[in-house]
Every structure is written in C-alpha cells, then in structure tokens.
Design an enzyme around this catalytic site. Structure first.
Site, PDB file in Angstrom:
ATOM      1  N   GLU A  16      -4.233  45.499 -11.517  1.00 44.11           N
ATOM      2  CA  GLU A  16      -4.696  44.256 -10.923  1.00 44.11           C
ATOM      3  C   GLU A  16      -3.513  43.483 -10.357  1.00 44.11           C
ATOM      4  OE1 GLU A  16      -8.583  43.148 -13.719  1.00 44.11           O
ATOM      5  OE2 GLU A  16      -6.700  42.088 -14.014  1.00 44.11           O
ATOM      6  N   CYS A  17      -3.626  43.038  -9.144  1.00 46.64           N
ATOM      7  CA  CYS A  17      -2.680  42.106  -8.509  1.00 46.64           C
ATOM      8  C   CYS A  17      -1.227  42.576  -8.651  1.00 46.64           C
ATOM      9  CB  CYS A  17      -2.882  40.717  -9.078  1.00 46.64           C
ATOM     10  SG  CYS A  17      -2.250  39.414  -7.994  1.00 46.64           S
ATOM     11  N   GLY A  18      -0.461  42.016  -9.575  1.00 38.36           N
ATOM     12  CA  GLY A  18       0.922  42.431  -9.752  1.00 38.36           C
ATOM     13  C   GLY A  18       1.039  43.903 -10.083  1.00 38.36           C
TER      14      GLY A  18
END
Length: 1022
Positions: A340-342
C-alpha cells in the site's frame, strides 16, 4: 472500562500530546490502558504506542466513515475485556467532520456512539476572558454531548490559569476545569511530523508531558468523572463465540500461514485492526525491517509492505539489494506480495524527486516508477473488488483512505486486469475506486487502482478490513496456496545478491534453521563489542555512544549485509533522499570502517569507467545547475588553442571544423573518420592504464582517428611523462595509493600549464561548486589554469593580474538530446563560430523532424530495451529514451535525462521488450573490438533463466549496435537516431546502414542453442 475522549477546539492545540501523556499517566497508576484514535490517521497512533511501549499496546482507529456504530462499539467492547481505562484521541476540532452540515466523521459523533465523556483541550496562549465565550459555545453547541470539562494548555502559569477559571465561573458555564498546563519548550503542542521524529525523542517528550499533567491536573477527579463503557451481554457472548470459532478453524486448517510484515521507520502505516484480522484468519505475522537490512523471514508464503516514509530511507532501501532481489524472485515465483502507498513505491521501478531527478532503484516488480509530489492527496474512498484480483474476492466492497505525497508515472496500467472476454492480461487494475468528495458533494468518478500481476497487488489506497473481515480470510487463503518454492527462490536470489555485493565475503554457505539463532547471536555480539570499542576511541561520552548505536529493536541482521552496510549509510552519496538516521549512521560508519577485517569499497570496473566517461556520473556536480540552459557563457574566444576533456565537446569541435585549434583530448574522445593530425592525449581514465601490448593494439579505427600513442605515453604509473617534474611524479605516486578517489590514471599537468589554451571543455569542473582537492579540478588547479570563485573574488592584486591569461573553462554535461543540441550551439558561440553552429543545429533538427514524420505513419511502436552493459546489466537514460522515441520505439523504463541504471535480470524479464538493442560502452575500443567483446559476453545473457522466453528473443529482434552511435553525445547522435529508425521500422526506412555497425540474431525462430554458441548466430545486418 472508563472512557474519555480528548478533543480540541481545533487542530494543533496539543490534544494528541496530552492524550498520549494521559495514557502514560494512567498506566503509571496501575491501570490497563486502551488507546484509540478517531479518524484514519496513521501518525498519531505512533505516539500512542510510544506512550504504552512497556505494555506493547497498539492504538486502534475508530473512523465514522470506514466502520459502523455497531462495529466501533464492538472494537471498544473487545478492549473492555482486558482494560479498565480507554483514552481516545480526537481528530481536528471537536465538531469537525466530513461536511459542514452534519457530525459525520467527527470526534463528537464517536464520543456519542461510545457514550464517552469529552475532555476539551483549549489553547490559551495569548487568551484571557474570551476563553469563556469559546468554551460556552462548545458546551451549548450539542446538548447531547457529555462534556466532562476542560484543560487549559499553554498557560502563562498558575496566575493565568486562575484568571481563566474565574472568567469561566463568571460566565456560569458550569464546566469543570481540571487544570492548566504551562508553556513548555519541550512540547505542549502536538507532535510536528509525528512519525518523522525519532521514536526515543517522542517517548521522552511524552514522559515529560506526563510529568506536567501529574503536577498540574487533577487526574483523580478526571478519572472519577469518566463514564463507564457498558458492554451488553449479547456482545460478550458473541465475542466469546467468535474466539471459539477461530480456535476451531485454526486447528482444522493445520499448518500456520507465515506472512512477513515490513515494519520499521520506512513502513509504519498499518491499521492494527487489519493485522488482528489476519491473525484471526489463521496467519502467523513475522515482522522484519527493510531499513535495518533484514532479509525476508524464513518459510513465508506472503509479504506485506505498508505505507510510511520510504522516501526518507530510499538510500538504505536501495542498498538492501539482497532484500530487493528476494522480493522480486518471491513475486515471480508466485508468492503473495501486498503493498500500500509507500510499500507500492518500494515495489516500483524507481523512486525519484518531484521533478523526476535523483531516482533511486527499488524492487522493480511493478511496471511503473513513482515520484514525490509537493502537495499531499488525502480523502476517503469506497472500493469495489474487480475480477482478476489475486487476493480478494470479486464483488467485495471495502472502504479506505488516501494519504500520500507521491504519484505514479511511467507505465501505469490503464486497463482492468480481466478484460470483457474474461482473459487476464499481465499488469492490470483490480479496484474500482469511488472517492468520497468532501463537504457533502457525494462521490467522484470511478478511477482504476489496485494493480495486480501474478499474486502481487499494489495500490495507492490504504484499506481497512474492519467493515469487511472477509478480506482478511481471502488474503490468508491466497497465501496458504503458495508453495514452498516461492521462498526458496527468494532465498536463492538473496544469496546470489549478497555474493555479488562484495568479493571479500567468501563463499556463502546456507545455515540450517537450527543454527540460525546461534549464528546471529554470536556474530551480533562480537560485532557490537567491536563497535563499542571503536566508538569509545572516538568519544567517551555515553550520550554520544547511545546516540550512534543501532536501535534497541532486536534484529537478526545478516552478517554479510551488516558488513556491507558500513559503506551504505556513510556520508558518501546519500543524495536527495537523506535518511532521518543518517547523522547517527554516518558516525557509526566512520567508527566501524576502522575495525579490522571489514571489506573496503571495490574499485571501479572497466565498464564503470567507460559509462562514466561517456554518460557522466548521475550527479556530476551536485548542488548546482549545469544544464546548458542554466549556464552563463564566458567571453567568446575566436582564436587560440583548445583543450577538450569532454568527448561531447571534442566531436562537436571537429564537426564545426575546429580541428586545427584542438591541442589536447582524453582517451575517451573518438574522432571522426579520416582525421590525420591528431591532438595529444593529455589525460587517461583509470581503467585504461594497461600494458603497452594492449594499448598498442587499439585497432585500425583508433589509429586513423589519431589517438594511437607512442611508447612513452604507454608507460606505467611510476614512469615520467614528457619531462614531468618531481611534483608530477609525487602526484602520480599519490594516485597509486588513492586511485579510488581519482578517475584519472594519467594527467599531463605540464602540458596543460604550457599549452596556452584559451578554452578548456570539461564534463565535471565548475568554478561555483567544484572542490579543487579532487578529480579534474585538482589537476587544472595544479596546472594554474583553474580559479575557484573564492580566488576569483580575491582582493589579491597578483591574483587578478594572472587571471587575465587564464583560459575559460566551460562544463559540458548534457543529459538529454535537447541538451546536446544546446551544447553544440554554445560551443560554436564560445569559439566565435555562432553562424556555423546555428546552421549545424538547424540541419540536425531538420533530420530529426523528418524521422519523426515518417515514424508517425507506423502501425505500432515496439517496446525497446537497450543495454549499455552486459556484465553487469546496465541501461542508460540520458539521451537514449529520446532517441528511441523519435525513432519509433517506446522506452517505459527511463525518462529523458535519467542517470545510468543497473538492472536485475528479473527486471529485464518483467519488462518483456519487443526489441533488444545491445550497445555496450568500452573505453578506448574501436568498433570492431567493441563488437567482438560484446559477442564474447553474449554467453552471459543467454545463460540467464528465461532468455529464450523474452519476446524480442523469440521474434529474433535482438541487435548489436556500435557504441559510437549512442554512447558518446554529439552531432553523431542524429546518425544514431537514423540507425535506430532503420532497425525499429525497416519497412519505413529502406536505406542501408553503414557497414560494420549492426549485427542481428538470425537463428531460426522456434529453435535455441547453447549459450556459448549464440555468438555464431549474429550476422551483419544493414
């Protein structure tokens, strides 16, 4: 369980600091404390965990959008079984929510859902009687809210607190005042950056704040006022039944499912509820630290990379090559990978600055790259799981949020993974995202996210499993199906990567699982003892030693990576993405580098030097703008000698007809055919200091180009060169001991000093930012032809008198094709031939436009990968992406101007190019020698797993091109574009190529051969 919600009048009043300190204060009094955070925030729960570090308690999110009232009450009820106090940290202001017309998503709504009392924090800095009006307004705004009382924060002292209390009493607000906290430099406001701070500093700040609360607040009175959270008998029975069912399911499922979770400074954004749901579904979570150098935990079937701050630790992640290789191999072999994301940034091709500069290679699993943005994107979203999702069931609906300072660029999948005909493509989207619009504007248009391939799922959205627990069970079921071969492939990849990181490590023998703990324990203890002794020699201060020692979190760090990491986080080359712990790691690196037996940094290979000479370093001159458009030209010099240390400048000077003025060049400069009068070689790169026999056989092409050398110039380092002085000999001797800091093995200082050159072109010297102690600038300064800015601005009259006779030094470091054309024009202006340069640039641009017009009629544009190195595999950005694009190809790996990039073989396979161009760079080699050496190294490519499965190989669209067409910038790059156009679209460009510059794989399609035999199937193609 008594429950209190710590709310604020607005953001930034200090509610999170006070809430965290309140958790610690109640824990010190013997209470079992449960921590909650209203909203979807990841940062504030980190402070909560720091406050409750001794109990290892997690802080759970209570969000009015991502969960229902019933679910929020069940979450509190679950904590009530083991805790007697719950402290809930509010969000924004007490009544601030998703819109301006309702309480949806607000702290007040959550307080009423749980029947909790509210402790209102008021920032009283520079406030007096007006505070009574504010508090009375908050009290009367919602009569159904249970406002327990207020805390005055940032007061001027006891007198100020008394004044404020009296004003509230006079207004008959009937609100309890539990005390006032005086202003304090160590933090009575909210944490700035939250997770960006060091964990120890957060803990110290909370401990200090807890002391202030105990001194200035009536905590006993607050505890007595806190209402009790009532758990109805039905909920107690349901929770007990769920535990029994989970226990029965775990016994029925048999072996546990091991899932690795990356959790450290770079990956710290997790909803504890998600992790709990995974454990309830039968997962055994194993935590590890990518920043700390950890490898993938043993025998895992899945791995999770949450969000966080990978951009602040990009260099440490870049250097953990064993982990990156293992993740890529694990994903390729069918292992479950969720990011997710990072975490998605870590799995992407690269992570770069907002302008696309300073990219750091990441895992290369996802087909796109990521870069930072200057603004944050936040918001809620509702996600529908689409067909083709490898981890979650089709049709499931889940809610989540977006919180990122990054974006995808490059090859972002634009289609669903499963098409209308139910066929699964490679990378595709599996989320249909409807963003929740703020201020009651409803939902936005459907966007695509959740990009999947194999058993890999990456997304920019943080999902919350709470409202749909079936997601956790689907995730664990997907992991349960992964075979042990996935981890074995990851383990092998990590072993190979560690072996290639340093030759001094010796053979890497696999360690049996039974001996792993003893191996790590013994080596880690010995290493820490050596570190402690080295640090003691530097400083006797316990505080300093504590500051630079590794974090206290226990990590089973591999010995190989630990030794290598000494060089990783040193001051050298950290670049834009400076880790937050870089200061301490630099100190540790300096100390540990003095320990005996540690491997030293390897010297540059021949390929490294050749690539550096032709393409330049990724950051040749840091902290200063050196693109042609940013440079200020010195006065033109229409007469006088020229020394060119830049291959680009040399070829351009000859193209402009200035061969008579060029008196000195380097061994990297390739001259046009037919040149008879050759300039002197004034500098040689380190890797070309070879034997006379080798250098004498540079090839007919090099001799015709005027770069054949006499025997004196081919002598070894210790020899004298053209009457070199004793100082020059001393300098050369120093080079022999410190060659790692110098790219030149030979530099004729005397010749440059007495050549009376009016212009010197160099790729890496600038008066504004170059350190004269190193590299080319050192020799030019020694030759008394280079002035630093400080010297130029000196008031010394003698210095100014000498300055008039010094040549103009101009940096030539083009990174894009447009830069190359600008450089040609600038060189022409500096040499007094502006009109001739304008004519040349106009002709070159006209040829490029002609190619582009013809290519526009092409039916398709193939994916083209070019390799500028084979051992190791290297792909160059710079001007090459533009060249391939103009010639009708597509380069999805690099953007124009990107630096050199060493690729892993997994990245080549994942990219699956339609056409493969091999153009290795070899310093001091003729075209024939380059072709021969490339053919020798083809065995290395053909022996890689999956070579014959690459589309370009299957279609026999593999070409070897002369490096002069692409590696060395200058006017000849347009010849290279025309050659690429002929290779990529032979039907549109029927002209024949020049003889001896292109070879093509001509093995019959469908057949293969042994790696050693591959070279015989490459024949000339024109």
């Amino acid at each position: 369980m008594r429950v209190v919600v710590v709310a604020g009048t607005h953001s930034g009043v200090g509610k999170t600091t006070i809430a965290s300190a309140l958790m610690l204060a109640f824990a010190r009094r013997g209470h079992a404390v449960a921590a909650f955070k209203v909203g979807a925030d990841f940062v504030d729960p980190i402070a909560h965990r720091a406050a409750l570090r001794e109990t290892c308690a997690e802080s759970e999110n209570l969000d009015g959008y991502m969960m229902t009232e019933a679910y929020a009450r069940r979450a509190a009820a679950a904590k009530a079984e083991t805790c007697d106090v719950a402290v809930i940290d509010g969000v924004m202001g007490l009544y601030d929510g998703r819109d301006g017309i309702s309480e949806d998503g607000s702290t007040a709504q959550m307080a009423k859902w749980l029947g909790a009392g509210v402790l209102l924090v008021v920032d009283c800095n520079a406030m007096a009687r007006s505070v009574a009006a504010m508090i009375k307004g908050y009290q009367e705004f919602d009569a159904d809210l249970n406002l327990l009382g207020v805390v005055f924060n940032k007061t001027g002292g006891e007198a100020h607190t008394k004044y404020l209390t009296e004003s509230l009493d006079a207004a008959m607000a009937n609100v309890e005042v539990f005390g006032g906290i005086p202003k304090d430099a160590r933090g009575t406001g909210d944490f700035a950056g939250g997770a960006t701070a060091n964990d120890d500093s957060i803990e110290q700040q909370i401990q200090h704040m807890a002391m202030l609360l105990e001194q200035n607040l009536d905590l006993d009175a607050l505890y007595e006022c806190m209402p009790t959270f009532e758990v109805d008998p039905e909920t107690v029975l349901e929770l007990a039944q769920e535990r029994a069912e989970r226990s029965a399911q775990a016994e029925a499922s048999g072996a546990e499912v091991r899932i690795a979770v990356a959790r450290d400074e770079a990956f710290c954004f997790y909803y504890p509820e998600n992790l709990t749901k995974l454990e309830e579904a039968g997962a055994k979570l194993v935590y590890f630290s990518p920043v700390g150098g950890d490898a993938l935990p043993q025998d895992i079937q899945g791995v999770i990379f949450g969000g966080g701050y990978p951009e602040f630790h990009a260099q440490a992640l870049l250097k953990n090559r064993p982990l990156r290789s293992a993740v890529t191999a694990f994903a390729t072999a069918g292992g479950v990978v969720y990011a997710e994301c990072g975490g998605m940034m870590f799995l992407s091709q690269s992570l770069s600055a907002p302008d696309g500069s300073s990219p750091r290679s990441m895992c290369g699993v996802a087909p796109f790259a990521t870069r930072l943005t200057s603004s944050v994107k936040t918001g809620y979203a509702e996600i529908t799981i689409a067909p083709g999702n490898p981890l979650f069931k089709e049709g499931e609906i889940v809610r989540g949020q977006t919180f990122r300072y990054s974006e995808i660029f490059g090859d972002r999948p634009s289609k669903m993974r499963v098409t209308e005909d139910k066929m699964a493509i490679g990378w595709g989207a599996t989320y249909e995202v409807r963003e929740e619009q703020s201020f009651g504007k409803g939902q936005g248009a459907v966007e695509l996210d959740g990009f999947a391939w194999n058993n890999v799922l990456v997304s920019q959205i943080h999902l919350h499993f709470g409202a749909n627990p079936s997601l956790a069970y689907s995730f664990v079921d997907a992991c349960r199906k992964v075979s042990t071969s996935a981890y074995e492939a990851a383990h092998r990849a990590a072993m190979v990567s560690r072996r290639t990181m340093s030759k001094s490590f010796g053979p890497l023998t696999p360690i049996s699982s039974g001996n792993v703990s003893r191996y790590y324990e013994g080596n880690t203890r010995a290493f820490e003892e050596d570190v402690h002794r080295a640090l003691s020699a530097v400083s006797d201060s316990p505080e300093k030693i504590k500051h630079v020692l590794p974090p206290r979190r226990s990590r089973a760090t591999s010995r190989d990576f630990r030794e290598y990491s000494v060089d990783l986080d040193s001051a050298e080359g950290i670049g834009m993405f400076r880790s937050r712990s870089s200061a301490s790691m630099q100190s540790l690196g300096v100390a540990v580098s003095k320990l005996p037996g540690l491997p030293r940094k390897q010297s540059q290979t021949e390929l490294d030097v050749a690539l550096h000479a032709y393409f330049g370093a990724s950051q040749v001159m840091p902290d200063h703008l050196h693109s042609p458009s940013q440079l200020q030209l010195p006065l033109p010099q229409s007469v006088g000698a020229i020394v060119s240390l830049s291959p680009t400048a040399t070829y351009t000077l000859y193209a402009l007809g200035l061969r008579d003025r060029v008196v000195g060049i380097t061994d990297a400069c390739v001259l046009p055919e037919g040149v008879v009068d050759h300039p002197k070689i004034v500098a040689r790169h380190s890797s070309t200091l070879m034997s006379p026999q080798h250098s004498a056989n540079l090839g007919d092409r090099r001799r015709s180009s005027g770069v054949a050398l006499n025997d004196l110039e081919l002598a070894s380092v210790g020899s004298m060169h053209h009457g070199s002085s004793h100082n020059s000999l001393t300098r050369l001797e120093k080079q022999a001991h410190n060659s790692s800091q110098d790219k030149w093995s030979y530099f004729d200082v005397n010749f440059v000093r007495h050549a009376e050159a009016r212009l010197i072109f160099t790729p890496d010297v600038c008066a504004d930012c170059t350190d004269v102690r190193f590299g080319t600038a050192k020799y030019l300064h020694e030759a008394e032809v280079f002035l630093t800015t400080a010297e130029f601005d000196s008031d010394d009259d003698a210095m100014l008198e000498v300055n008039a006779s010094r040549p103009s030094i101009f940096p030539v470091a083009p990174k894009t094709l447009n830069d190359v054309l600008d450089v040609i024009l600038q060189i022409g202006i500096l040499c007094g031939l502006k009109d001739r340069a304008v004519t040349l640039v106009t002709q070159l641009r006209s040829r490029l436009r002609t190619i582009a017009r013809v290519v526009a009629s092409a039916d398709q544009r193939p994916k083209v990968m070019s390799l500028e190195g084979i051992k190791p595999i290297v792909a160059a950005g710079h001007w090459l992406p533009e060249m391939k694009s103009i010639a009708g190809g597509v380069d999805e790996l690099h953007e124009p101007g990107a630096p050199l990039d060493r690729l892993r073989w997994e990245q080549v396979l994942s990219y699956a190019p339609d056409m493969l161009l091999i153009t290795p760079c070899y310093l001091g080699k003729s075209t024939d020698e380059t072709m021969e050496k490339t053919l020798e190294q083809l065995e290395h490519l053909a022996s890689q797993p999956g070579w014959w499965a690459i589309p370009a190989v299957q279609k026999r669209r593999v070409f070897i091109l002369s490096h002069e067409l692409t590696c060395q910038s200058g006017p000849q790059l347009v010849d290279g574009v025309e050659t690429l156009a002929r290779v990529i679209h032979p039907d549109l460009f029927p002209m024949e190529l020049r003889q001896g510059i292109c070879l093509k794989l001509n093995l019959e399609e469908g057949k293969s051969c042994r790696p050693k035999q591959l070279r015989q199937y490459f024949t000339e193609w024109r």
